[in-house]
Enzyme design. Structure first.
Site, mmCIF file in Angstrom:
data_model
loop_
_atom_site.group_PDB
_atom_site.id
_atom_site.type_symbol
_atom_site.label_atom_id
_atom_site.label_comp_id
_atom_site.label_asym_id
_atom_site.label_seq_id
_atom_site.Cartn_x
_atom_site.Cartn_y
_atom_site.Cartn_z
ATOM 1 N N TYR A 36 -24.746 1.025 -3.456
ATOM 2 C CA TYR A 36 -25.760 1.156 -4.521
ATOM 3 C C TYR A 36 -25.816 -0.122 -5.371
ATOM 4 O O TYR A 36 -26.895 -0.687 -5.596
ATOM 5 C CB TYR A 36 -25.437 2.372 -5.403
ATOM 6 N N GLY A 67 -24.970 2.756 4.171
ATOM 7 C CA GLY A 67 -24.146 3.442 3.171
ATOM 8 C C GLY A 67 -24.505 2.957 1.782
ATOM 9 O O GLY A 67 -24.286 1.788 1.453
ATOM 10 N N VAL A 68 -25.085 3.855 0.986
ATOM 11 C CA VAL A 68 -25.481 3.466 -0.371
ATOM 12 C C VAL A 68 -24.726 4.325 -1.386
ATOM 13 O O VAL A 68 -25.307 4.925 -2.278
ATOM 14 C CB VAL A 68 -27.020 3.522 -0.554
ATOM 15 N N GLY A 69 -23.409 4.365 -1.203
ATOM 16 C CA GLY A 69 -22.523 5.068 -2.139
ATOM 17 C C GLY A 69 -22.220 4.150 -3.311
ATOM 18 O O GLY A 69 -23.092 3.420 -3.793
ATOM 19 N N LYS A 101 0.859 -1.183 0.000
ATOM 20 C CA LYS A 101 0.000 0.000 0.000
ATOM 21 C C LYS A 101 0.898 1.237 0.000
ATOM 22 O O LYS A 101 2.034 1.178 0.486
ATOM 23 C CB LYS A 101 -0.856 -0.008 1.279
#
Ligand code: NAD
Length: 364
Positions: free
Chosen positions: A188, A182-184, A80
């Site tokens: 979604y 959370g529907v980001g 990372k």
């Protein structure tokens, strides 16, 4: 923090600092493990309060990538990068922005293929295009594997099916109620898969715009962000933040399954995985449930170039892997996250053992 002590304890290979005085780039790359292949992990651009926080974050995230790629069966290790600074400021200055990312690309190139980068929080596909001007050790480029979110959501959906099969003896989500926090991007797409397959949705989000979209398209019921945990449901699916399964939320949960795309769902893994088990709630290890994105992006490195069909077949296998983990855990009495960690570690150990065999070359 005693960095060498920490690296020794958790088997880290390398921690590198990079600075470019012309562009102000301050980057840290951590290569946790390259036994299974070159390390891969995105670059996070964040305004860390101090360098110590940035180091801690990159160490933690790189190790997480080792486990994720290992359990997903990829020929990749874990790494990372983090960049310290304000990405919004950089985006205001297009001339500096290109030079900044190309400086980063040259630095990645200097790691000689031991680390492959990608987008993460605070970075964009365009930034990776600049990186690619200096190195081929970057994935997630336009026109290749594309946005990872739908693939991550597909893997989470397969995981939910595996959990349903384990808990209810039937993998179908039809008629099941799922709370999605959370529907980001990922939330979604997960809602869409669940809705298309007959599940009922209860959702929460801090963004009204995102809420409106899932209400309109999937008829989701909306609850306040603080009420999502206490809903009567079959599955709680965290798709926003980490550490949402904790001392405060566990007593509120009325579900049988916790399975979502968020990273580090358990605040304190040993404590909170046990607390879930004690309440009869099945926990799907997060880094397997959300591996669809990394599996998909890894196919950019495949011979012959990105192949969506092959990537989708591989993401499909998350279902079997998840089912195996749940079954082994039940048989051994291990917590599911312990089983996942053990399998990921065993694969690395077993491949490590062949390292003494002489070869004439190795694909990078
Ligand atoms: P995103 O930013 O698109 O979506 C997150 C959503 O959560 C946003 O709509 C945001 O408004 C909402 N949110 C924030 N705080 C909330 C709260 N307290 N309660 C309810 N909703 C809240 O991010 P994403 O790409 O969908 O990723 C979601 C999570 O999954 C992150 O933890 C991410 O690290 C993890 N993840 C994502 C991917 C991927 O492919 N995008 C892959 C692996 C893991």
């Amino acid at each position: 923090m005693d960095k060498f002590g920490y690296m020794e304890k958790f088997g880290y290979e390398q921690l590198c600092f990079f600075h470019d005085k012309y562009t102000g780039l301050k980057a840290i790359t951590c290569i946790h493990n390259t036994v299974l292949g070159p390390s891969l992990g995105g670059t996070r651009f964040w305004n860390y309060a101090n360098e110590e926080d940035a180091v801690e974050d990159v160490l933690r995230l790189a190790r997480g990538m080792t486990y994720k790629s290992s359990l997903a069966g990829l020929a990749l290790g874990g790494g990372k990068s983090v960049i310290i600074g304000d990405y919004r400021e950089l985006r205001k200055d297009p001339i500096r922005r290109e030079a900044f990312w190309r400086a980063f690309g040259r630095y990645i190139e200097g790691l000689n293929g031991r680390y492959i980068t990608a987008e993460d929080i605070g970075t964009t596909t365009q930034d990776m295009v600049y990186v690619n001007m200096e190195t081929t050790n970057v994935v997630g480029l336009p026109g290749r594997s594309g946005d990872p979110s739908p693939y991550t959501s597909l893997g989470a959906y397969k995981s939910i099916q595996a959990c349903c099969e384990h808990v209810y003896g039937n993998s179908s989500v039809e008629g099941r109620t799922v709370t999605v926090q959370g529907v980001g991007q990922t939330g979604y797409y997960l809602c869409k898969l669940l809705y298309d397959n007959g599940a009922k949705l209860i959702v929460s989000d801090v963004s009204q715009e995102r809420i409106d979209r899932v209400v309109e398209e999937f008829g989701a019921k909306v609850v306040d962000v603080n009420d999502i945990y206490s809903q009567e449901c079959d599955i709680y699916s965290p798709c926003a933040l980490g550490a949402t399964v904790n001392d405060e939320t566990i007593p509120q949960l009325k579900c049988k399954i916790v399975c979502g795309v968020a990273n580090n769902v358990l605040k304190d893994a040993p404590v909170h995985a046990k607390a879930l088990q004690d309440r009869g709630i099945t926990y799907a290890p997060d880094y397997l449930a959300n591996a669809g994105g990394v599996i998909n992006v890894s196919y950019e490195r495949a011979e012959g170039g990105y192949n969506e069909e092959a990537a989708l077949r591989d993401i499909d296998r998350i279902y079997i892997r998840m089912k195996d983990i749940l079954k082994i855990s039940e048989e051994t009495g291990q917590l599911t996250y312990e089983t996942a960690d053990k399998l990921a570690e065993e694969r690395i150990k077993s491949v490590q053992n062949i390292r003494s065999i002489l070869t004439t070359g190795r694909r990078s």
